[in-house]
Design an enzyme around this catalytic site. Structure first.
Site, PDB file in Angstrom:
ATOM      1  CD1 TRP A 150      -2.097  -1.988   0.279  1.00 51.85           C
ATOM      2  CD2 TRP A 150      -3.129  -1.198   2.106  1.00 51.85           C
ATOM      3  NE1 TRP A 150      -3.329  -3.001   0.293  1.00 51.85           N
ATOM      4  CE2 TRP A 150      -3.580  -2.167   2.181  1.00 51.85           C
ATOM      5  CE3 TRP A 150      -2.763  -0.426   2.989  1.00 51.85           C
ATOM      6  CZ2 TRP A 150      -4.927  -2.654   2.959  1.00 51.85           C
ATOM      7  CZ3 TRP A 150      -4.023  -1.265   4.151  1.00 51.85           C
ATOM      8  CH2 TRP A 150      -4.716  -2.091   4.239  1.00 51.85           C
ATOM      9  CE  LYS A 151       3.944   1.433  -3.960  1.00 52.92           C
ATOM     10  NZ  LYS A 151       5.128   1.921  -5.871  1.00 52.92           N
ATOM     11  CG  HIS A 167      10.051  -0.564  -1.859  1.00 50.63           C
ATOM     12  ND1 HIS A 167       9.842   0.152  -2.956  1.00 50.63           N
ATOM     13  CD2 HIS A 167       8.474  -1.446  -3.104  1.00 50.63           C
ATOM     14  CE1 HIS A 167       9.137   0.798  -4.180  1.00 50.63           C
ATOM     15  NE2 HIS A 167       8.203  -0.473  -3.501  1.00 50.63           N
ATOM     16  CD  GLU A 204       7.837   3.261  -3.928  1.00 54.17           C
ATOM     17  OE1 GLU A 204       7.634   2.856  -3.129  1.00 54.17           O
ATOM     18  OE2 GLU A 204       7.744   3.158  -4.975  1.00 54.17           O
ATOM     19  CB  SER A 217       3.480  -1.251 -14.032  1.00 51.59           C
ATOM     20  OG  SER A 217       3.987  -0.083 -13.995  1.00 51.59           O
ATOM     21  N   GLY A 265       1.674  -2.719  -5.967  1.00 57.34           N
ATOM     22  CA  GLY A 265       1.242  -1.189  -5.589  1.00 57.34           C
ATOM     23  C   GLY A 265       0.390  -0.332  -6.130  1.00 57.34           C
ATOM     24  N   GLY A 266       0.032   0.341  -6.948  1.00 58.61           N
ATOM     25  CA  GLY A 266      -1.051   0.999  -7.211  1.00 58.61           C
ATOM     26  C   GLY A 266      -2.356   0.115  -7.195  1.00 58.61           C
TER      27      GLY A 266
HETATM   28  C1  PEP Z   1       5.921  -1.690  -5.853  1.00 57.20           C
HETATM   29  O1  PEP Z   1       5.516  -0.603  -5.224  1.00 57.20           O
HETATM   30  O2  PEP Z   1       6.097  -2.815  -4.775  1.00 57.20           O
HETATM   31  C2  PEP Z   1       5.627  -1.656  -7.359  1.00 57.20           C
HETATM   32  C3  PEP Z   1       5.193  -2.871  -7.418  1.00 57.20           C
HETATM   33  O3  PEP Z   1       4.653  -0.911  -7.785  1.00 57.20           O
HETATM   34  P1  PEP Z   1       3.426  -1.003  -8.733  1.00 57.20           P
HETATM   35  O4  PEP Z   1       2.892  -2.045  -8.402  1.00 57.20           O
HETATM   36  O5  PEP Z   1       2.853   0.778  -8.504  1.00 57.20           O
HETATM   37  O6  PEP Z   1       4.218  -0.594 -10.185  1.00 57.20           O
END
Ligand code: PEP
Length: 251
Positions: free
Chosen positions: A10-11, A96, A98, A214, A235-236
């Site tokens: 969820w970040k 991660h 980030e 993604s 993520g998203g």
């Molecule tokens: C993630 O943050 O681990 C990720 C894969 O994000 P997203 O699916 O939004 O690219």
């Protein structure tokens, strides 16, 4: 046999109330279902204890998104692996991109975090992956090898076996760009070969390697069809229960 896993990250999204609503909705839509993969949600620290109660009795498992690189004490604002474990979480996302990029988490810091997570009974979901310019320079294999050697190849085979890896090309995270299934398979197979060289074929065959970047319901099936892609770190698309369910259904 290694596990297939779909794990959400969820970040820094959702208030506590919104997170409880999302976990509740996901629990509801998975009720009575037997997914062909393990389902994990990774939430901010403040959600963990409450969400642990919400998902009790469901197939959903819980992960933190980080933990401290110190055991306990005067580290204002930090959350230790023991604290994470005490919430009911089973997993902890570490490394991660980030965290590496914005919070300057080095190989050494991540090595400490992995050791503390394991010592406290948490299973790390350890992320690796190259930047866009590294991919363009053809250095992706070199990068993931250094990330593994720098933070997790110090572990005993027994401890390494508790780890889930997530290959996440940084250029694909949150950008809408996805690695093709062939690109993902190529590097996942390479990662597995590195594990086999270090820990032997059996450990390598039993290691779950997730793809992240993604990933969504429309591309998950193609990605997960590859022999070395054992699921996704999402993520998203983990922020809406039906979208996340669509990815779980890809298995
Ligand atoms: C993630 O943050 O681990 C990720 C894969 O994000 P997203 O699916 O939004 O690219």
């Amino acid at each position: 046999m290694r596990k297939n896993i779909v794990a959400g990250n969820w970040k820094m999204n959702k208030t506590l109330q919104e997170g409880v609503a999302l976990a509740t909705e996901l629990k509801e839509i998975l009720k009575g279902q037997k997914p062909n993969c393990e389902v994990i949600i990774g939430t901010p620290f403040i959600h963990l204890a409450t969400v642990a109660e919400v998902i009790k009795g469901s197939v959903i498992k819980l992960s933190a998104e980080n933990c401290a690189d110190k055991e306990s004490g005067a580290y204002t604002g930090e959350v230790s692996a023991a604290m994470v474990k005490s919430t009911g979480a089973e997993y902890c996302i570490l490394g991660h991109s980030e965290r590496r990029q914005y919070y300057h988490e080095t190989y050494e810091i991540l090595k400490e975090k992995v050791l503390l997570a394991l010592a406290n009974g948490l299973k790390p979901i350890f992320c690796i992956g190259e930047l866009k310019e590294e991919r363009e320079a053809g250095k992706q294999n070199e990068v993931v090898k250094a990330q593994l050697e720098g933070s997790v190849f110090n572990l005993s085979a027994e401890d390494f076996s508790k780890i889930v890896l997530a290959y996440e090309p940084v250029w694909a995270i949150g950008t809408g760009l996805t690695a093709t299934s062939d690109q993902a398979e190529e590097i996942h197979a390479y990662i597995r070969s590195l594990i086999a060289a270090k820990y032997g074929k059996e450990v390598a065959e039993n290691t779950t390697i997730l793809y992240g970047g993604s990933c969504k319901a429309s591309n998950a099936k193609e990605l997960f069809s590859k022999p070395d892609v054992d699921g996704g770190l999402i993520g998203g698309a983990s922020l809406k229960a039906p979208d996340f369910k669509g990815i779980i259904d890809a298995f």
